[in-house]
Design a protein around this motif. Structure first.
Motif, PDB file in Angstrom:
ATOM      1  N   GLY A  84       0.797  -1.228   0.000  1.00 50.53           N
ATOM      2  CA  GLY A  84       0.000   0.000   0.000  1.00 50.53           C
ATOM      3  C   GLY A  84       0.826   1.273   0.000  1.00 50.53           C
ATOM      4  O   GLY A  84       0.272   2.374   0.025  1.00 50.53           O
ATOM      5  N   ASP A  85       2.154   1.154  -0.037  1.00 53.31           N
ATOM      6  CA  ASP A  85       3.044   2.315   0.007  1.00 53.31           C
ATOM      7  C   ASP A  85       3.553   2.595  -1.403  1.00 53.31           C
ATOM      8  O   ASP A  85       4.563   2.044  -1.847  1.00 53.31           O
ATOM      9  N   GLY A  86       2.839   3.441  -2.109  1.00 52.34           N
ATOM     10  CA  GLY A  86       3.174   3.728  -3.496  1.00 52.34           C
ATOM     11  C   GLY A  86       4.565   4.289  -3.680  1.00 52.34           C
ATOM     12  O   GLY A  86       5.277   3.927  -4.632  1.00 52.34           O
ATOM     13  N   ALA A  87       4.983   5.178  -2.786  1.00 52.83           N
ATOM     14  CA  ALA A  87       6.308   5.784  -2.905  1.00 52.83           C
ATOM     15  C   ALA A  87       7.404   4.743  -2.711  1.00 52.83           C
ATOM     16  O   ALA A  87       8.404   4.724  -3.448  1.00 52.83           O
ATOM     17  N   ALA A  88       7.212   3.867  -1.731  1.00 50.14           N
ATOM     18  CA  ALA A  88       8.210   2.816  -1.480  1.00 50.14           C
ATOM     19  C   ALA A  88       8.288   1.864  -2.658  1.00 50.14           C
ATOM     20  O   ALA A  88       9.381   1.449  -3.072  1.00 50.14           O
ATOM     21  N   LEU A  89       7.140   1.507  -3.233  1.00 48.39           N
ATOM     22  CA  LEU A  89       7.138   0.593  -4.382  1.00 48.39           C
ATOM     23  C   LEU A  89       7.828   1.228  -5.584  1.00 48.39           C
ATOM     24  O   LEU A  89       8.527   0.540  -6.336  1.00 48.39           O
ATOM     25  N   ALA A  90       7.636   2.526  -5.769  1.00 46.80           N
ATOM     26  CA  ALA A  90       8.285   3.215  -6.887  1.00 46.80           C
ATOM     27  C   ALA A  90       9.802   3.178  -6.730  1.00 46.80           C
ATOM     28  O   ALA A  90      10.538   2.951  -7.708  1.00 46.80           O
ATOM     29  N   ARG A  91      10.279   3.374  -5.505  1.00 51.06           N
ATOM     30  CA  ARG A  91      11.730   3.315  -5.263  1.00 51.06           C
ATOM     31  C   ARG A  91      12.250   1.894  -5.479  1.00 51.06           C
ATOM     32  O   ARG A  91      13.312   1.695  -6.082  1.00 51.06           O
ATOM     33  N   LEU A  92      11.497   0.922  -4.997  1.00 57.26           N
ATOM     34  CA  LEU A  92      11.921  -0.468  -5.154  1.00 57.26           C
ATOM     35  C   LEU A  92      11.936  -0.875  -6.626  1.00 57.26           C
ATOM     36  O   LEU A  92      12.833  -1.595  -7.077  1.00 57.26           O
ATOM     37  N   LEU A  93      10.940  -0.407  -7.388  1.00 59.57           N
ATOM     38  CA  LEU A  93      10.878  -0.749  -8.805  1.00 59.57           C
ATOM     39  C   LEU A  93      12.075  -0.157  -9.552  1.00 59.57           C
ATOM     40  O   LEU A  93      12.669  -0.815 -10.420  1.00 59.57           O
ATOM     41  N   ALA A  94      12.452   1.065  -9.209  1.00 59.15           N
ATOM     42  CA  ALA A  94      13.561   1.731  -9.893  1.00 59.15           C
ATOM     43  C   ALA A  94      14.874   0.971  -9.693  1.00 59.15           C
ATOM     44  O   ALA A  94      15.726   0.935 -10.592  1.00 59.15           O
ATOM     45  N   GLY A  95      15.023   0.345  -8.538  1.00 64.92           N
ATOM     46  CA  GLY A  95      16.264  -0.386  -8.265  1.00 64.92           C
ATOM     47  C   GLY A  95      16.110  -1.885  -8.279  1.00 64.92           C
ATOM     48  O   GLY A  95      17.072  -2.605  -7.978  1.00 64.92           O
ATOM     49  N   GLY A  96      14.920  -2.360  -8.617  1.00 63.46           N
ATOM     50  CA  GLY A  96      14.662  -3.799  -8.562  1.00 63.46           C
ATOM     51  C   GLY A  96      14.780  -4.468  -9.912  1.00 63.46           C
ATOM     52  O   GLY A  96      15.385  -3.941 -10.855  1.00 63.46           O
ATOM     53  N   ARG A  97      14.197  -5.642 -10.015  1.00 59.71           N
ATOM     54  CA  ARG A  97      14.235  -6.430 -11.240  1.00 59.71           C
ATOM     55  C   ARG A  97      12.822  -6.850 -11.605  1.00 59.71           C
ATOM     56  O   ARG A  97      11.984  -7.132 -10.736  1.00 59.71           O
ATOM     57  N   VAL A  98      12.585  -6.900 -12.932  1.00 59.65           N
ATOM     58  CA  VAL A  98      11.239  -7.157 -13.434  1.00 59.65           C
ATOM     59  C   VAL A  98      11.249  -8.401 -14.327  1.00 59.65           C
ATOM     60  O   VAL A  98      12.120  -8.546 -15.196  1.00 59.65           O
ATOM     61  N   LEU A  99      10.262  -9.262 -14.126  1.00 62.34           N
ATOM     62  CA  LEU A  99      10.082 -10.434 -14.977  1.00 62.34           C
ATOM     63  C   LEU A  99       8.943 -10.150 -15.952  1.00 62.34           C
ATOM     64  O   LEU A  99       7.790 -10.024 -15.546  1.00 62.34           O
ATOM     65  N   PRO A 100       9.227 -10.053 -17.260  1.00 65.64           N
ATOM     66  CA  PRO A 100       8.140  -9.879 -18.221  1.00 65.64           C
ATOM     67  C   PRO A 100       7.489 -11.230 -18.541  1.00 65.64           C
ATOM     68  O   PRO A 100       8.174 -12.253 -18.627  1.00 65.64           O
ATOM     69  N   LEU A 101       6.177 -11.209 -18.730  1.00 55.27           N
ATOM     70  CA  LEU A 101       5.459 -12.384 -19.205  1.00 55.27           C
ATOM     71  C   LEU A 101       4.698 -12.004 -20.462  1.00 55.27           C
ATOM     72  O   LEU A 101       4.055 -10.945 -20.517  1.00 55.27           O
ATOM     73  N   TRP A 102       4.793 -12.849 -21.460  1.00 57.91           N
ATOM     74  CA  TRP A 102       4.079 -12.644 -22.713  1.00 57.91           C
ATOM     75  C   TRP A 102       3.062 -13.758 -22.862  1.00 57.91           C
ATOM     76  O   TRP A 102       3.418 -14.917 -23.012  1.00 57.91           O
ATOM     77  N   ARG A 103       1.773 -13.389 -22.775  1.00 61.18           N
ATOM     78  CA  ARG A 103       0.677 -14.342 -22.873  1.00 61.18           C
ATOM     79  C   ARG A 103       0.899 -15.556 -21.965  1.00 61.18           C
ATOM     80  O   ARG A 103       0.704 -16.712 -22.351  1.00 61.18           O
ATOM     81  N   GLY A 104       1.315 -15.247 -20.737  1.00 63.38           N
ATOM     82  CA  GLY A 104       1.505 -16.277 -19.727  1.00 63.38           C
ATOM     83  C   GLY A 104       2.865 -16.932 -19.714  1.00 63.38           C
ATOM     84  O   GLY A 104       3.163 -17.716 -18.810  1.00 63.38           O
ATOM     85  N   LYS A 105       3.700 -16.636 -20.704  1.00 60.42           N
ATOM     86  CA  LYS A 105       5.031 -17.248 -20.784  1.00 60.42           C
ATOM     87  C   LYS A 105       6.071 -16.350 -20.121  1.00 60.42           C
ATOM     88  O   LYS A 105       6.233 -15.185 -20.509  1.00 60.42           O
ATOM     89  N   PRO A 106       6.809 -16.857 -19.140  1.00 63.73           N
ATOM     90  CA  PRO A 106       7.846 -16.041 -18.526  1.00 63.73           C
ATOM     91  C   PRO A 106       9.067 -15.920 -19.437  1.00 63.73           C
ATOM     92  O   PRO A 106       9.364 -16.821 -20.229  1.00 63.73           O
ATOM     93  N   LEU A 107       9.774 -14.820 -19.316  1.00 63.28           N
ATOM     94  CA  LEU A 107      11.036 -14.655 -20.017  1.00 63.28           C
ATOM     95  C   LEU A 107      12.096 -15.502 -19.315  1.00 63.28           C
ATOM     96  O   LEU A 107      12.233 -15.458 -18.087  1.00 63.28           O
ATOM     97  N   MET A 108      12.820 -16.282 -20.112  1.00 63.69           N
ATOM     98  CA  MET A 108      13.883 -17.136 -19.580  1.00 63.69           C
ATOM     99  C   MET A 108      15.227 -16.676 -20.131  1.00 63.69           C
ATOM    100  O   MET A 108      15.328 -16.163 -21.246  1.00 63.69           O
TER     101      MET A 108
END
Length: 316
Positions: free
Chosen positions: A22-46
């Motif tokens: 529920g902490d939008g500001a904290a999530l924004a900071r975490l996203l900027a320094g974090g890692r993201v897994l994209p999924l395309w039509r349910g398939k994870p990027l490997m």
């Protein structure tokens, strides 16, 4: 069952850090320094034998849906984003129909070590942590794609709480990710186990019987009802063994052991194409891939896990 959490998708102990959702500001900071897994039509990027994590500013994620916060992985913030609106380049392999999609998709902004693959095909090679992250991402992103409108009033809803809620601006209703409870049954009688097959499965594949738990029903009652409905076999004592999140698309499988009271099979053709009793000796041969008729459930599925541990006498 003492080794229950060694099942695929289970037991990695991810810190989901729900207090941050529920902490939008904290999530924004975490996203900027974090890692993201994209999924395309349910398939994870490997990438090789691991998930293909990207920085939040990767061009692959341009125009993607809002990021879902998965949790903290040894201090690293992990997110997932749906890029299903991206269209592979002309000539790229398209999605295949059927039980298992073996096609591969590569994004032009990434090198050839990155590829989108069907999770069923890679789940057993992932570490427990990677498997939990992939299963969570796939299930939650599917829920967002299929629940874009308020079930109370029909108005468009919006993502909230780091992706773990949808809110309706029109009527104020809150919606939460759905998980469907399913029982899957290791039904035995003496030295034999009951297995069946769906007509849509690959030729020769047999698995344990399974079915959705109905409203107002216990797990034990669901086991007895499903086995009787599908195969006409009455089940007595039932006990819980292990559970498995199964993100195809969003189920929680409850593995149970049941003792059959009789063995005559009366098949419901609307449910199963075939059902039969298999001895331990035959099942050992099938699990080794040497049986002339039977192919076992896919490795990584809780059915395979339960059968393997039944053969090894590790159901305690």
């Amino acid at each position: 069952m003492r080794i229950a959490e060694t099942v695929t998708f289970g037991g990695s102990g991810l810190d989901r850090a729900a207090h941050l959702r529920g902490d939008g500001a904290a999530l924004a900071r975490l996203l900027a320094g974090g890692r993201v897994l994209p999924l395309w039509r349910g398939k994870p990027l490997m990438q090789g034998d691991d998930l293909g994590w990207l920085a939040a500013d990767s061009p692959v994620l341009a125009g993607a849906g809002a990021a879902v916060f998965l949790g903290l992985d040894d201090g690293v913030a992990r997110f997932a984003q749906d890029i299903s609106d991206w269209s592979p380049e002309a000539g790229a392999a398209g999605v295949e129909a059927g039980f298992f999609d073996a096609s591969e998709q590569r994004h032009p902004a990434l090198d050839d070590s990155f590829v989108f693959l069907e999770l069923r095909g890679v789940m057993v090679q992932l570490s427990p942590r990677a498997a939990e992250l992939a299963a969570t991402a796939k299930a939650v992103l599917h829920w967002h794609r299929s629940h874009g409108f308020c079930a109370a009033c029909g108005a468009p809803s919006v993502m909230a709480q780091g992706g773990w809620q949808r809110d309706c601006p029109a009527c104020g209703t809150h919606h939460f990710p759905r998980t469907d409870p399913v029982v899957i049954m290791l039904v035995t009688r003496g030295n034999r186990v009951l297995v069946g097959r769906n007509a849509a499965w690959p030729e020769g594949m047999y698995s344990l019987l399974a079915g959705f738990v109905e409203p107002g029903e216990t797990l034990e009652a669901a086991v007895r009802r499903e086995v009787f409905e599908e195969a006409g076999v009455r089940v007595g004592a039932v006990r819980y063994l292990a559970s498995q999140p199964w993100p195809f698309p969003a189920s929680l499988m409850f593995g149970c052991a049941g003792e059959a009271l009789d063995e005559a099979i009366t098949l419901d053709p609307n449910e199963l194409e075939d059902a039969l009793w298999v001895s331990r000796e035959e099942m050992v041969t099938a699990m080794a891939g040497l049986h002339p008729r039977l192919k076992p459930a896919r490795k990584g599925a809780i059915a395979h896990f339960l059968i393997a541990n039944w053969l090894a006498d590790r159901l305690d």
